[in-house]
Scaffold this motif. Structure first.
Motif, PDB file in Angstrom:
ATOM      1  N   ILE A   1       0.834  -1.202   0.000  1.00  0.00           N
ATOM      2  CA  ILE A   1       0.000   0.000   0.000  1.00  0.00           C
ATOM      3  C   ILE A   1       0.871   1.255   0.000  1.00  0.00           C
ATOM      4  N   GLU A   2       1.949   1.230   0.785  1.00  0.00           N
ATOM      5  CA  GLU A   2       2.844   2.388   0.833  1.00  0.00           C
ATOM      6  C   GLU A   2       3.638   2.548  -0.458  1.00  0.00           C
ATOM      7  N   LEU A   3       4.073   1.423  -1.069  1.00  0.00           N
ATOM      8  CA  LEU A   3       4.823   1.488  -2.325  1.00  0.00           C
ATOM      9  C   LEU A   3       4.035   2.211  -3.404  1.00  0.00           C
ATOM     10  N   TYR A   4       2.739   1.906  -3.492  1.00  0.00           N
ATOM     11  CA  TYR A   4       1.895   2.519  -4.521  1.00  0.00           C
ATOM     12  C   TYR A   4       1.167   3.770  -4.021  1.00  0.00           C
ATOM     13  N   ARG A   5       1.522   4.214  -2.827  1.00  0.00           N
ATOM     14  CA  ARG A   5       0.948   5.437  -2.247  1.00  0.00           C
ATOM     15  C   ARG A   5      -0.572   5.380  -2.203  1.00  0.00           C
ATOM     16  N   MET A   6      -1.097   4.270  -1.684  1.00  0.00           N
ATOM     17  CA  MET A   6      -2.550   4.053  -1.664  1.00  0.00           C
ATOM     18  C   MET A   6      -3.113   4.062  -0.240  1.00  0.00           C
ATOM     19  N   HIS A   7      -2.417   4.664   0.715  1.00  0.00           N
ATOM     20  CA  HIS A   7      -2.887   4.613   2.100  1.00  0.00           C
ATOM     21  C   HIS A   7      -4.251   5.283   2.275  1.00  0.00           C
ATOM     22  N   ASP A   8      -4.418   6.488   1.708  1.00  0.00           N
ATOM     23  CA  ASP A   8      -5.709   7.178   1.827  1.00  0.00           C
ATOM     24  C   ASP A   8      -6.804   6.383   1.114  1.00  0.00           C
ATOM     25  N   ALA A   9      -6.470   5.857  -0.064  1.00  0.00           N
ATOM     26  CA  ALA A   9      -7.444   5.051  -0.804  1.00  0.00           C
ATOM     27  C   ALA A   9      -7.803   3.801  -0.015  1.00  0.00           C
ATOM     28  N   TYR A  10      -6.826   3.208   0.659  1.00  0.00           N
ATOM     29  CA  TYR A  10      -7.098   2.024   1.482  1.00  0.00           C
ATOM     30  C   TYR A  10      -8.101   2.362   2.578  1.00  0.00           C
ATOM     31  N   GLU A  11      -7.925   3.476   3.241  1.00  0.00           N
ATOM     32  CA  GLU A  11      -8.845   3.860   4.326  1.00  0.00           C
ATOM     33  C   GLU A  11     -10.261   4.088   3.789  1.00  0.00           C
ATOM     34  N   ARG A  12     -10.377   4.728   2.620  1.00  0.00           N
ATOM     35  CA  ARG A  12     -11.703   4.937   2.021  1.00  0.00           C
ATOM     36  C   ARG A  12     -12.336   3.599   1.645  1.00  0.00           C
ATOM     37  N   PHE A  13     -11.529   2.721   1.038  1.00  0.00           N
ATOM     38  CA  PHE A  13     -12.038   1.414   0.648  1.00  0.00           C
ATOM     39  C   PHE A  13     -12.460   0.599   1.860  1.00  0.00           C
ATOM     40  N   ARG A  14     -11.684   0.678   2.908  1.00  0.00           N
ATOM     41  CA  ARG A  14     -12.014  -0.062   4.133  1.00  0.00           C
ATOM     42  C   ARG A  14     -13.398   0.342   4.631  1.00  0.00           C
ATOM     43  N   ALA A  15     -13.667   1.648   4.635  1.00  0.00           N
ATOM     44  CA  ALA A  15     -14.979   2.132   5.073  1.00  0.00           C
ATOM     45  C   ALA A  15     -16.081   1.635   4.134  1.00  0.00           C
ATOM     46  N   LEU A  16     -15.826   1.665   2.829  1.00  0.00           N
ATOM     47  CA  LEU A  16     -16.817   1.178   1.871  1.00  0.00           C
ATOM     48  C   LEU A  16     -17.061  -0.321   2.024  1.00  0.00           C
ATOM     49  N   TYR A  17     -15.998  -1.091   2.252  1.00  0.00           N
ATOM     50  CA  TYR A  17     -16.144  -2.535   2.433  1.00  0.00           C
ATOM     51  C   TYR A  17     -17.041  -2.849   3.617  1.00  0.00           C
ATOM     52  N   LEU A  18     -16.816  -2.113   4.702  1.00  0.00           N
ATOM     53  CA  LEU A  18     -17.600  -2.379   5.900  1.00  0.00           C
ATOM     54  C   LEU A  18     -19.080  -2.099   5.677  1.00  0.00           C
ATOM     55  N   GLU A  19     -19.382  -1.200   4.734  1.00  0.00           N
ATOM     56  CA  GLU A  19     -20.781  -0.876   4.459  1.00  0.00           C
ATOM     57  C   GLU A  19     -21.380  -1.705   3.320  1.00  0.00           C
ATOM     58  N   TYR A  20     -20.606  -1.932   2.255  1.00  0.00           N
ATOM     59  CA  TYR A  20     -21.173  -2.552   1.055  1.00  0.00           C
ATOM     60  C   TYR A  20     -20.653  -3.950   0.739  1.00  0.00           C
ATOM     61  N   ASP A  21     -19.650  -4.422   1.475  1.00  0.00           N
ATOM     62  CA  ASP A  21     -19.152  -5.792   1.364  1.00  0.00           C
ATOM     63  C   ASP A  21     -18.720  -6.147  -0.057  1.00  0.00           C
ATOM     64  N   TRP A  22     -19.219  -7.230  -0.602  1.00  0.00           N
ATOM     65  CA  TRP A  22     -18.752  -7.773  -1.883  1.00  0.00           C
ATOM     66  C   TRP A  22     -19.052  -6.878  -3.076  1.00  0.00           C
ATOM     67  N   MET A  23     -20.043  -5.972  -2.960  1.00  0.00           N
ATOM     68  CA  MET A  23     -20.357  -5.086  -4.088  1.00  0.00           C
ATOM     69  C   MET A  23     -19.176  -4.181  -4.424  1.00  0.00           C
ATOM     70  N   VAL A  24     -18.393  -3.796  -3.412  1.00  0.00           N
ATOM     71  CA  VAL A  24     -17.226  -2.956  -3.646  1.00  0.00           C
ATOM     72  C   VAL A  24     -16.161  -3.747  -4.405  1.00  0.00           C
ATOM     73  N   VAL A  25     -16.033  -5.031  -4.112  1.00  0.00           N
ATOM     74  CA  VAL A  25     -15.090  -5.883  -4.842  1.00  0.00           C
ATOM     75  C   VAL A  25     -15.517  -5.994  -6.299  1.00  0.00           C
ATOM     76  N   ALA A  26     -16.808  -6.160  -6.536  1.00  0.00           N
ATOM     77  CA  ALA A  26     -17.319  -6.263  -7.902  1.00  0.00           C
ATOM     78  C   ALA A  26     -17.024  -4.985  -8.688  1.00  0.00           C
TER      79      ALA A  26
END
Length: 196
Positions: free
Chosen positions: A90-115
């Motif tokens: 995550i740090e190599l690709y500078r995706m830390h902020d994106a990871y935090e946003r995705f984490r919040a979305l995953y907790l709310e929308y689960d597999w739909m975010v993966v799709a």
């Protein structure tokens, strides 16, 4: 995000499309891109489909399987090796902020975010690692990965096989528009099924 080595790496991956073992390389690139590699397998898939239009579907399926199983590897990194391997990726690709946003979305929308992540230009490796880190159920994760990655790769291979390089150039220029249109249809489908 610009990393200095990406242009050279892109050209090397593109050259693999002409390699005698191109289909093996397609699987390998699709596998590693799902967890650690920066270049998407579309770079090999599209030229392969142009060169051998009779094999477009089998090439798309090879790419889908490589990506889905690579997604499981990314999931396992997030699930069991997040601090040791996931965070450095995550740090190599500078995706830390994106990871935090995705984490919040995953907790709310689960597999739909993966799709959604599996089809769009959103880094799929982020989706796989984050899915494991939040301990999303593995079966829905895998099914969403296969369906979304499969839809993406079938579309890329079909367009490349039927229309060749000129249409691929148009799609590259208008990728955001095509992605938004797909997302509207995808979300509309979910809403329709949910309230049917």
């Amino acid at each position: 995000m610009e990393l200095p080595f990406l242009h050279t790496l892109y050209r090397r991956v593109l050259a693999l499309a002409a390699h005698p073992q191109a289909r093996v390389w397609l699987f390998v690139i699709a596998f590693v891109e799902s967890s650690v590699f920066p270049i998407p397998p579309d770079v090999i898939l599209a030229p392969m489909a142009v060169a051998r239009p009779d094999r477009w579907l089998s090439s798309a399926l090879i790419c889908t399987l490589g990506s889905a199983f690579g997604g499981v590897a990314g999931y396992l990194i997030g699930w069991g090796l997040f601090e040791a391997i996931g965070v450095p990726i995550i740090e190599l690709y500078r995706m830390h902020d994106a990871y935090e946003r995705f984490r919040a979305l995953y907790l709310e929308y689960d597999w739909m975010v993966v799709a959604i992540a599996g089809f769009t230009p959103i880094p799929y490796k982020l989706a796989t690692i984050a899915s494991g880190a939040v301990q999303m159920a593995l079966v829905p994760f895998f099914v969403a990965s296969v369906l979304s990655r499969g839809a993406r790769f079938v579309m890329v291979a079909l367009v490349a096989a039927k229309f060749g390089p000129p249409v691929l150039a148009v799609i590259e220029k208008r990728l955001t528009l095509f992605t938004i249109a797909f997302l509207v249809l995808l979300v509309g489908g979910f809403v329709f099924v949910r309230y049917l």
